[in-house]
Design a protein around this motif. Structure first.
Motif, PDB file in Angstrom:
ATOM      1  N   ARG A  72      -5.253   0.312   4.490  1.00 40.05           N
ATOM      2  CA  ARG A  72      -5.031  -2.021   4.850  1.00 40.05           C
ATOM      3  C   ARG A  72      -3.918  -2.375   5.624  1.00 40.05           C
ATOM      4  NH1 ARG A  72      -7.222  -1.586  -0.568  1.00 40.05           N
ATOM      5  NH2 ARG A  72      -5.309  -2.348  -1.551  1.00 40.05           N
ATOM      6  N   MET A  73      -2.878  -2.074   5.110  1.00 41.09           N
ATOM      7  CA  MET A  73      -1.184  -2.556   5.565  1.00 41.09           C
ATOM      8  C   MET A  73      -1.348  -2.238   7.102  1.00 41.09           C
ATOM      9  SD  MET A  73       1.641  -1.389   6.452  1.00 41.09           S
ATOM     10  CE  MET A  73       2.084  -0.305   6.114  1.00 41.09           C
ATOM     11  N   GLY A  75      -3.819  -1.246   9.131  1.00 36.26           N
ATOM     12  CA  GLY A  75      -4.918  -2.053  10.000  1.00 36.26           C
ATOM     13  C   GLY A  75      -4.436  -2.802  10.469  1.00 36.26           C
ATOM     14  N   GLU A  76      -3.859  -4.071   9.189  1.00 35.42           N
ATOM     15  CA  GLU A  76      -3.246  -5.488   9.663  1.00 35.42           C
ATOM     16  C   GLU A  76      -2.742  -5.551  10.922  1.00 35.42           C
ATOM     17  OE1 GLU A  76      -5.045  -8.393   8.382  1.00 35.42           O
ATOM     18  OE2 GLU A  76      -6.177  -6.976   7.744  1.00 35.42           O
ATOM     19  N   LEU A  77      -1.211  -4.089  10.394  1.00 32.19           N
ATOM     20  CA  LEU A  77      -0.697  -4.421  11.712  1.00 32.19           C
ATOM     21  C   LEU A  77      -0.270  -3.829  12.616  1.00 32.19           C
ATOM     22  CD1 LEU A  77       2.157  -2.771   9.499  1.00 32.19           C
ATOM     23  CD2 LEU A  77       2.089  -4.852   9.691  1.00 32.19           C
ATOM     24  N   ALA A  79      -3.212  -4.675  14.753  1.00 24.48           N
ATOM     25  CA  ALA A  79      -3.603  -5.950  15.631  1.00 24.48           C
ATOM     26  C   ALA A  79      -2.470  -5.938  16.147  1.00 24.48           C
ATOM     27  CB  ALA A  79      -4.350  -6.589  14.446  1.00 24.48           C
TER      28      ALA A  79
END
Length: 182
Positions: A72-73, A75-77, A79
């Motif tokens: 999750r972390m 995936g956010e980074l 972008a």
């Protein structure tokens, strides 16, 4: 009265010894105690095995939870990283007045890539490779004679892996055979 007198002057006879039976009886307290001990031992072994299984499940659950949190972390980074890459590319194409901005963005991007490397997050670079539906997402198919069919000819967005797991597939344009004009 003595025992001899009771037996008519004969020596006391001993009762025949009985072989211990497998089934405990109320008359044999030793056998009953051994049976209880055996049952308790079996319960102990089952409880110990169950505790070991619970420990293994807990370890596996903790490992999976960590992996999901990292995904999750990451995936956010990713972008943010994509945005930085586009900014660096646009600034490099602009005039020389923006050169300092481009240098700062490049340094930021380099630091960000180093942070991803620390967590074993690596880019999937499929340009020129055969299309792999497990690691790539085809956004378009383009007819071309310059590459073999089913080969990646353009990368729209890089894919990433966290260790052996795919975080995000690469978005690609795939070559297809040119249509023959007949």
């Amino acid at each position: 009265m003595t025992e001899e007198e009771v037996n008519g002057g004969e020596e006391p006879t001993q009762e025949p010894t009985q072989e211990p039976s497998q089934e405990p009886t109320q008359d044999d307290p030793l056998a009953a105690a051994e049976a209880r001990a055996e049952e308790n031992w079996n319960q102990y072994l089952r409880a110990r095995a169950e505790m070991e299984n619970m420990r293994r499940r807990a370890e596996r659950d903790v490992t999976q939870a960590r992996q999901q949190a990292m995904e999750r972390m990451a995936g956010e980074l990713l972008a943010v990283k994509d945005s930085l890459e586009m900014g660096v590319q646009a600034a490099g194409e602009a005039n020389a007045d923006v050169q300092k901005l481009a240098e700062g963005a490049e340094l930021t991007l380099k630091m960000f890539e180093q942070a991803l490397d620390k967590f074993n997050i690596v880019a999937v670079e499929p340009l020129g490779q055969r299309f792999d539906p497990e690691a790539h997402e085809a956004m378009a198919a383009q007819p071309t004679e310059e590459a073999e069919p089913n080969t990646v000819i353009s990368v729209i967005q890089k894919g990433y892996r966290l260790g052996d797991r795919l975080l995000r597939p690469a978005m690609v344009v795939v070559a297809k055979a040119p249509e023959s004009s007949t």
